[in-house]
Design a protein around this motif. Structure first.
Motif, PDB file in Angstrom:
ATOM      1  N   ALA A   1       0.597  -1.113   0.399  1.00 60.16           N
ATOM      2  CA  ALA A   1       0.110   0.358  -0.294  1.00 60.16           C
ATOM      3  C   ALA A   1       0.394   1.089  -0.059  1.00 60.16           C
ATOM      4  O   ALA A   1       0.399   2.068  -0.953  1.00 60.16           O
ATOM      5  N   VAL A   2       1.880   1.530   0.759  1.00 57.92           N
ATOM      6  CA  VAL A   2       2.991   1.880   0.807  1.00 57.92           C
ATOM      7  C   VAL A   2       3.502   2.890  -0.393  1.00 57.92           C
ATOM      8  O   VAL A   2       3.972   3.320  -0.878  1.00 57.92           O
ATOM      9  N   LEU A   3       4.291   1.592  -1.146  1.00 60.03           N
ATOM     10  CA  LEU A   3       4.281   1.895  -2.580  1.00 60.03           C
ATOM     11  C   LEU A   3       2.643   1.585  -3.828  1.00 60.03           C
ATOM     12  O   LEU A   3       3.646   2.332  -4.742  1.00 60.03           O
ATOM     13  N   GLY A   4       2.176   2.036  -3.563  1.00 55.22           N
ATOM     14  CA  GLY A   4       1.165   2.331  -4.441  1.00 55.22           C
ATOM     15  C   GLY A   4       0.398   1.235  -4.695  1.00 55.22           C
ATOM     16  O   GLY A   4      -0.136   1.384  -6.024  1.00 55.22           O
ATOM     17  N   ARG A   5       0.605   0.315  -4.620  1.00 53.62           N
ATOM     18  CA  ARG A   5       0.044  -1.144  -5.386  1.00 53.62           C
ATOM     19  C   ARG A   5      -1.286  -1.772  -5.075  1.00 53.62           C
ATOM     20  O   ARG A   5      -1.521  -2.944  -6.008  1.00 53.62           O
ATOM     21  N   ILE A   6      -1.797  -1.726  -3.806  1.00 55.46           N
ATOM     22  CA  ILE A   6      -3.146  -1.608  -3.646  1.00 55.46           C
ATOM     23  C   ILE A   6      -4.216  -1.021  -3.286  1.00 55.46           C
ATOM     24  O   ILE A   6      -3.473   0.728  -2.210  1.00 55.46           O
ATOM     25  N   PRO A   7      -5.580  -0.334  -3.008  1.00 52.11           N
ATOM     26  CA  PRO A   7      -6.081   0.586  -3.085  1.00 52.11           C
ATOM     27  C   PRO A   7      -5.536   0.905  -1.662  1.00 52.11           C
ATOM     28  O   PRO A   7      -6.047   0.417  -1.113  1.00 52.11           O
ATOM     29  N   LEU A   8      -5.715   2.572  -1.352  1.00 52.03           N
ATOM     30  CA  LEU A   8      -5.753   2.703   0.341  1.00 52.03           C
ATOM     31  C   LEU A   8      -7.749   2.279   0.690  1.00 52.03           C
ATOM     32  O   LEU A   8      -7.360   1.949   2.344  1.00 52.03           O
ATOM     33  N   ALA A   9      -8.084   2.637   0.110  1.00 52.82           N
ATOM     34  CA  ALA A   9      -9.953   1.922   0.180  1.00 52.82           C
ATOM     35  C   ALA A   9      -9.803   0.749   1.662  1.00 52.82           C
ATOM     36  O   ALA A   9     -10.917   0.285   1.953  1.00 52.82           O
ATOM     37  N   THR A  10      -8.899  -0.569   0.938  1.00 52.71           N
ATOM     38  CA  THR A  10      -8.730  -1.728   1.423  1.00 52.71           C
ATOM     39  C   THR A  10      -8.719  -1.350   3.015  1.00 52.71           C
ATOM     40  O   THR A  10      -8.315  -2.652   3.613  1.00 52.71           O
ATOM     41  N   PHE A  11      -7.854  -0.211   3.298  1.00 54.78           N
ATOM     42  CA  PHE A  11      -7.534   0.113   5.089  1.00 54.78           C
ATOM     43  C   PHE A  11      -8.533   0.878   5.759  1.00 54.78           C
ATOM     44  O   PHE A  11      -9.020   2.005   5.140  1.00 54.78           O
ATOM     45  N   ASN A  12      -8.575   0.147   7.444  1.00 57.08           N
ATOM     46  CA  ASN A  12      -9.048   0.764   7.935  1.00 57.08           C
ATOM     47  C   ASN A  12      -9.086   2.670   7.627  1.00 57.08           C
ATOM     48  O   ASN A  12      -7.699   2.680   7.883  1.00 57.08           O
ATOM     49  N   LYS A  13      -9.233   2.872   8.641  1.00 64.17           N
ATOM     50  CA  LYS A  13      -8.450   4.501   8.633  1.00 64.17           C
ATOM     51  C   LYS A  13      -7.577   4.762   9.052  1.00 64.17           C
ATOM     52  O   LYS A  13      -6.472   5.987   8.597  1.00 64.17           O
TER      53      LYS A  13
END
Ligand code: ZN
Length: 242
Positions: A65-77
């Protein structure tokens, strides 16, 4: 060969130092991913890992996620806030190192993945029924996974019998007599109500697993979380192990 297996460091450099300091006599180190996310020390953890000769380190979902390879929306706030903060502080060298990490690895008698052999980045192995379905996705006697932050072992018992599970006792050597999926627990954010950093030593000559726990200075990590204005929840949970 004695191999230190660590996972889910989550940018907690104090916990990582405690674990490495207690495991100086090992021949190799395998890290199952989530080096960053949640915690305040992403660059320190990466710089430390980069110095380790012959390290095998996998990519976790927070790293991806830090690398931008998976969407941030899949993580809690709160997790999202930390991932976004990590992006702002990560040095180019740290980012370049993260980008080299593989999603899975096969090494002799062991298959390694962050989540599961079936879905290395995403799947959580929390119950024996899910674990049972994963044994056909690797051929080795041992599989090591992280991701859930819960130390556990799933023991394969053939297709016609339920997969069993147990929590190996820290400090006691465990000798599985069948194929097994082992989670060492989390270095930097344990979630089994034991706040001590979790790790273990795999001996691929004797085929044994030695789970371990070690205390570290949690309050110093909490202070750095507050200083960085990261979510307070990430600090509170360290003291209680959830
Ligand atoms: Zn994690």
């Amino acid at each position: 060969m004695r191999i230190l297996i660590i996972s889910d460091i989550h940018a907690n450099f104090t916990a990582l130092q405690a674990v490495l300091g207690a495991s100086r006599s090992v021949d190799q180190i395998w890290c199952l991913g989530d080096v960053v996310g949640y915690g305040p020390d992403p660059n320190q953890c990466i710089e430390c890992l980069r110095e380790i000769p012959n390290l095998i380190c996998l990519l976790g979902n927070h790293d991806a996620a830090v690398l931008g390879r998976i969407p941030l929306a899949t993580f809690n706030k709160d997790a999202r806030v930390s991932i976004q903060w990590t992006r702002t502080v990560l040095t180019p060298a740290s980012q370049a190192w993260l980008a080299t990490l593989p999603e899975s690895w096969v090494n002799g008698s062991a298959f390694l993945a962050h989540g599961s052999p079936r879905n290395p980045i995403w799947e959580y192995l929390l119950d024996p029924n899910t674990a049972a379905l994963c044994f056909e996705f690797f051929d080795n006697p041992f599989c090591f996974v992280g991701h859930t932050h819960l130390p556990i072992a799933f023991l394969y018992n053939g297709l016609d019998h339920p997969t069993r599970w147990l929590i190996p006792t820290p400090g006691q050597e465990f000798h599985p007599n069948n194929r097994v999926i082992i989670n060492p627990g989390s270095v930097g954010q344990p979630r089994d109500r034991d706040p001590r950093a979790a790790f273990g030593i795999f001996n691929d000559t004797t085929n044994t697993w030695l789970p371990q726990r070690i205390e570290y200075d949690i309050m110093s990590v909490q202070q750095r979380i507050f200083d960085a204005n990261l979510p307070q929840r990430h600090a509170v949970r360290l003291l209680e192990g959830w």
